[in-house]
Design an enzyme around this catalytic site. Structure first.
Site, PDB file in Angstrom:
ATOM      1  N   ARG A 106     -13.207 -50.707 -25.558  1.00 20.86           N
ATOM      2  CA  ARG A 106     -13.520 -51.837 -24.677  1.00 20.86           C
ATOM      3  C   ARG A 106     -12.616 -51.846 -23.443  1.00 20.86           C
ATOM      4  NH1 ARG A 106     -12.306 -57.979 -25.514  1.00 20.86           N
ATOM      5  NH2 ARG A 106     -13.922 -58.987 -24.269  1.00 20.86           N
ATOM      6  N   HIS A 145     -13.653 -52.485 -19.522  1.00 20.35           N
ATOM      7  CA  HIS A 145     -13.106 -53.579 -18.714  1.00 20.35           C
ATOM      8  C   HIS A 145     -12.255 -53.066 -17.555  1.00 20.35           C
ATOM      9  CE1 HIS A 145     -13.834 -57.274 -21.472  1.00 20.35           C
ATOM     10  NE2 HIS A 145     -14.821 -56.393 -21.559  1.00 20.35           N
ATOM     11  N   VAL A 151     -14.040 -53.416 -13.168  1.00 18.82           N
ATOM     12  CA  VAL A 151     -13.290 -54.278 -12.256  1.00 18.82           C
ATOM     13  C   VAL A 151     -12.387 -53.395 -11.397  1.00 18.82           C
ATOM     14  CG1 VAL A 151     -11.816 -56.318 -12.117  1.00 18.82           C
ATOM     15  CG2 VAL A 151     -13.308 -55.993 -14.110  1.00 18.82           C
ATOM     16  N   ASP A 182      -9.203 -47.671 -12.689  1.00 17.69           N
ATOM     17  CA  ASP A 182      -7.949 -47.443 -11.955  1.00 17.69           C
ATOM     18  C   ASP A 182      -6.740 -48.048 -12.647  1.00 17.69           C
ATOM     19  OD1 ASP A 182      -8.363 -50.144 -11.614  1.00 17.69           O
ATOM     20  OD2 ASP A 182      -7.808 -50.146  -9.487  1.00 17.69           O
ATOM     21  N   ASN A 203     -10.651 -61.093 -20.701  1.00 17.21           N
ATOM     22  CA  ASN A 203      -9.632 -60.180 -21.232  1.00 17.21           C
ATOM     23  C   ASN A 203      -8.596 -60.848 -22.124  1.00 17.21           C
ATOM     24  OD1 ASN A 203     -10.718 -57.940 -19.906  1.00 17.21           O
ATOM     25  ND2 ASN A 203      -9.555 -58.375 -18.037  1.00 17.21           N
ATOM     26  N   HIS A 254     -20.766 -51.968 -29.592  1.00 18.07           N
ATOM     27  CA  HIS A 254     -20.636 -53.140 -30.466  1.00 18.07           C
ATOM     28  C   HIS A 254     -20.938 -52.798 -31.931  1.00 18.07           C
ATOM     29  CE1 HIS A 254     -21.111 -56.076 -26.815  1.00 18.07           C
ATOM     30  NE2 HIS A 254     -19.939 -55.477 -26.849  1.00 18.07           N
ATOM     31  N   THR A 262     -21.450 -51.568 -41.198  1.00 16.20           N
ATOM     32  CA  THR A 262     -20.394 -50.539 -41.189  1.00 16.20           C
ATOM     33  C   THR A 262     -19.385 -50.911 -40.088  1.00 16.20           C
ATOM     34  OG1 THR A 262     -21.734 -49.170 -39.680  1.00 16.20           O
ATOM     35  CG2 THR A 262     -21.890 -48.662 -42.030  1.00 16.20           C
TER      36      THR A 262
HETATM   37  C1  HEM Z   1     -23.564 -55.185 -22.179  1.00  9.25           C
HETATM   38  C2  HEM Z   1     -22.718 -56.137 -21.863  1.00  9.25           C
HETATM   39  C3  HEM Z   1     -21.544 -56.500 -22.718  1.00  9.25           C
HETATM   40  C4  HEM Z   1     -21.169 -57.751 -23.052  1.00  9.25           C
HETATM   41  C5  HEM Z   1     -21.854 -59.044 -22.620  1.00  9.25           C
HETATM   42  C6  HEM Z   1     -20.028 -57.641 -23.918  1.00  9.25           C
HETATM   43  C7  HEM Z   1     -19.332 -58.711 -24.457  1.00  9.25           C
HETATM   44  C8  HEM Z   1     -18.355 -58.603 -25.421  1.00  9.25           C
HETATM   45  C9  HEM Z   1     -17.686 -59.711 -26.046  1.00  9.25           C
HETATM   46  C10 HEM Z   1     -17.908 -61.174 -25.699  1.00  9.25           C
HETATM   47  C11 HEM Z   1     -16.848 -59.216 -26.987  1.00  9.25           C
HETATM   48  C12 HEM Z   1     -15.967 -60.012 -27.948  1.00  9.25           C
HETATM   49  C13 HEM Z   1     -14.665 -60.448 -27.325  1.00  9.25           C
HETATM   50  C14 HEM Z   1     -13.956 -61.415 -28.250  1.00  9.25           C
HETATM   51  O1  HEM Z   1     -14.341 -62.572 -28.260  1.00  9.25           O
HETATM   52  O2  HEM Z   1     -13.035 -60.990 -28.982  1.00  9.25           O
HETATM   53  C15 HEM Z   1     -16.977 -57.788 -26.966  1.00  9.25           C
HETATM   54  C16 HEM Z   1     -16.305 -56.919 -27.803  1.00  9.25           C
HETATM   55  C17 HEM Z   1     -16.363 -55.553 -27.696  1.00  9.25           C
HETATM   56  N1  HEM Z   1     -17.028 -54.845 -26.719  1.00  9.25           N
HETATM   57 FE1  HEM Z   1     -18.405 -55.572 -25.442  1.00  9.25          FE
HETATM   58  N2  HEM Z   1     -19.738 -56.326 -24.087  1.00  9.25           N
HETATM   59  C18 HEM Z   1     -20.624 -55.581 -23.363  1.00  9.25           C
HETATM   60  C19 HEM Z   1     -20.621 -54.215 -23.216  1.00  9.25           C
HETATM   61  C20 HEM Z   1     -19.697 -53.376 -23.783  1.00  9.25           C
HETATM   62  C21 HEM Z   1     -19.510 -51.993 -23.429  1.00  9.25           C
HETATM   63  C22 HEM Z   1     -20.249 -51.275 -22.306  1.00  9.25           C
HETATM   64  C23 HEM Z   1     -18.528 -51.509 -24.240  1.00  9.25           C
HETATM   65  C24 HEM Z   1     -17.928 -50.127 -24.282  1.00  9.25           C
HETATM   66  C25 HEM Z   1     -18.608 -49.043 -24.027  1.00  9.25           C
HETATM   67  C26 HEM Z   1     -18.121 -52.588 -25.112  1.00  9.25           C
HETATM   68  C27 HEM Z   1     -17.223 -52.475 -26.151  1.00  9.25           C
HETATM   69  C28 HEM Z   1     -16.799 -53.521 -26.937  1.00  9.25           C
HETATM   70  C29 HEM Z   1     -15.979 -53.351 -28.111  1.00  9.25           C
HETATM   71  C30 HEM Z   1     -15.548 -52.022 -28.735  1.00  9.25           C
HETATM   72  C31 HEM Z   1     -15.688 -54.635 -28.599  1.00  9.25           C
HETATM   73  C32 HEM Z   1     -14.786 -54.991 -29.781  1.00  9.25           C
HETATM   74  C33 HEM Z   1     -13.358 -55.097 -29.240  1.00  9.25           C
HETATM   75  C34 HEM Z   1     -12.276 -55.373 -30.265  1.00  9.25           C
HETATM   76  O3  HEM Z   1     -12.534 -55.378 -31.458  1.00  9.25           O
HETATM   77  O4  HEM Z   1     -11.129 -55.565 -29.831  1.00  9.25           O
HETATM   78  N3  HEM Z   1     -18.824 -53.710 -24.778  1.00  9.25           N
HETATM   79  N4  HEM Z   1     -17.897 -57.436 -26.001  1.00  9.25           N
END
Ligand code: HEM
Ligand SMILES: *[C@@H]1O[C@H](CO)[C@@H](O)[C@H](O)[C@H]1NC(C)=O
Ligand SMILES: *[C@@H]1O[C@H](CO)[C@@H](O)[C@H](O)[C@H]1NC(C)=O
Length: 323
Positions: free
Chosen positions: A61, A65, A69, A73, A94, A195, A246
């Site tokens: 993630r 991020h 933004v 970089d 973040n 996700h 999983t």
């Molecule tokens: C498509 C639009 C996306 C939205 C709206 C979105 C939104 C979010 C949100 C709200 C969370 C949870 C944050 C929290 O409350 O702890 C999350 C977690 C995560 N996102 Fe996304 N995300 C998107 C795309 C992506 C992309 C492109 C990636 C990477 C290629 C990604 C990878 C992850 C990962 C791995 C987590 C888990 C992080 C953790 O366990 O620390 N997401 N995302």
């Protein structure tokens, strides 16, 4: 050939090739200047991920991020200072959810010992995210990650709010915001598959998924209601796994969950709401190897968004502060 003809030829070639080929990034960029860098980063990531798989999710993630933004970089890594009290890192998308910063610090320390002042923090973020995907997929997602990014000097909290998609976005909004980064609808669908690992705080989905009527599976909603307060607050905001089946495997289970309506966010469920993206969901869910192949390419493409060259950026000594 006249100069303008050459420029045109480059532009045409660039529209035909992968973004990475035109960003100036290359695989093996540090071959001469720091030959062990990728091994060093991988060893650090391995230590952390085998202790806590969630940190691997955090690193994947972190690259997303960083790249959305100000481009890839390392701007997301910068700590607040008196002169810049509100960097990206402290922005709501973040903070407090983004994790894995300690891995980047450890990797940078180890890399600086081997080759001081040569490797950018932005490249370390990209290598670390690549390695996290490698370990969490049990070596199935193997990516050659181009490098040569420079570190930015600018980091502003409001840019994170403006450039990162919130979890309540619908499919048109998702396609549009990815398009602003040169990523198409399929990249968006394929990258959302991340996700399949990690967690979410309840506050990210309770308001639009549990507190009001939604298409979420009834049994899954019941499970989430037992884990989440009806009104999450900063003081009480537990986390749940993204993938109920999983949780720590970097696999295509996410798409099966989307089809089963067992996903957390409106943005996940939204992938079924246009015929084109719904078809992609079903291909990713059903065709073995399909998602992994596409994820590798889309991840490299995302990792090339708006990268800075040596005139626009620097090689930071400490990833948390500009030089
Ligand atoms: C498509 C639009 C996306 C939205 C709206 C979105 C939104 C979010 C949100 C709200 C969370 C949870 C944050 C929290 O409350 O702890 C999350 C977690 C995560 N996102 Fe996304 N995300 C998107 C795309 C992506 C992309 C492109 C990636 C990477 C290629 C990604 C990878 C992850 C990962 C791995 C987590 C888990 C992080 C953790 O366990 O620390 N997401 N995302
Ligand atoms: C951050 O961006 C906002 C909105 O554009 C602006 O008002 C603010 O001055 C910026 N902060 C810094 C430290 O540049
Ligand atoms: C998505 O949201 C935007 C802005 O609220 C709206 O204009 C658009 O019609 C919505 N699209 C879909 C497919 O619901």
């Amino acid at each position: 050939m006249a100069a303008h003809t050459i420029k045109l030829a480059v532009a045409v070639t660039c529209t035909l090739l992968l973004a990475a080929a035109c960003s100036g990034l290359e695989v093996g960029y540090y071959k001469k200047s720091c030959p062990r860098v990728e091994t060093i980063v991988r060893e650090e990531v391995k230590k952390f991920v085998y202790k806590n798989a969630g940190i691997g999710a955090g690193l994947i993630r972190l690259l997303f991020h960083d790249c959305f933004v100000e481009g890839c970089d390392g701007s997301v890594l910068l700590d607040p200072t008196p002169a810049n009290p509100a960097p990206e890192k402290l922005s709501p998308p973040n903070f407090p959810s983004l994790r894995g910063f300690e891995v980047i610090d450890a990797a940078k320390d180890a890399v600086e010992k081997a080759c001081p002042d040569v490797v950018s923090c932005a490249d370390i973020v990209a290598f670390a995210a690549r390695d996290a995907a490698y370990f969490l997929s049990r070596m199935r997602v193997k990516i050659n990650m181009p490098a040569g990014r420079f570190d930015g000097r600018h980091s502003n909290s409001s840019d994170a709010l403006d450039n990162l998609p919130p979890p309540f976005f619908n499919v048109t909004e998702l396609v549009d915001i990815f398009a602003t980064k040169g990523l198409d609808a399929e990249d968006m669908v394929v990258l959302s598959g991340a996700h399949t690992v990690g967690r979410s705080h309840c506050s990210s989905f309770v308001p639009d998924r549990l507190a009001v009527a939604s298409d979420i599976d009834g049994g899954f909603a019941g499970l989430l209601r037992r884990r989440c307060p009806a009104n999450p607050t900063t003081a009480h905001d537990p986390t749940v796994n993204q993938d109920v089946v999983t949780p720590n495997a970097f696999d295509n289970q996410y798409y099966k969950n989307v089809i089963a309506h067992k996903v957390l966010f409106t943005s996940d469920a939204a992938l079924l709401t246009s015929p084109a993206t719904a078809k992609m969901v079903s291909d990713n869910a059903n065709i073995p190897g399909w998602w992994e192949d596409r994820f590798k390419k889309a991840f490299v493409k995302m990792a090339a968004v708006d990268v800075k060259n040596g005139y626009q950026g620097e090689i930071r000594k400490n990833c948390r502060v500009v030089n």
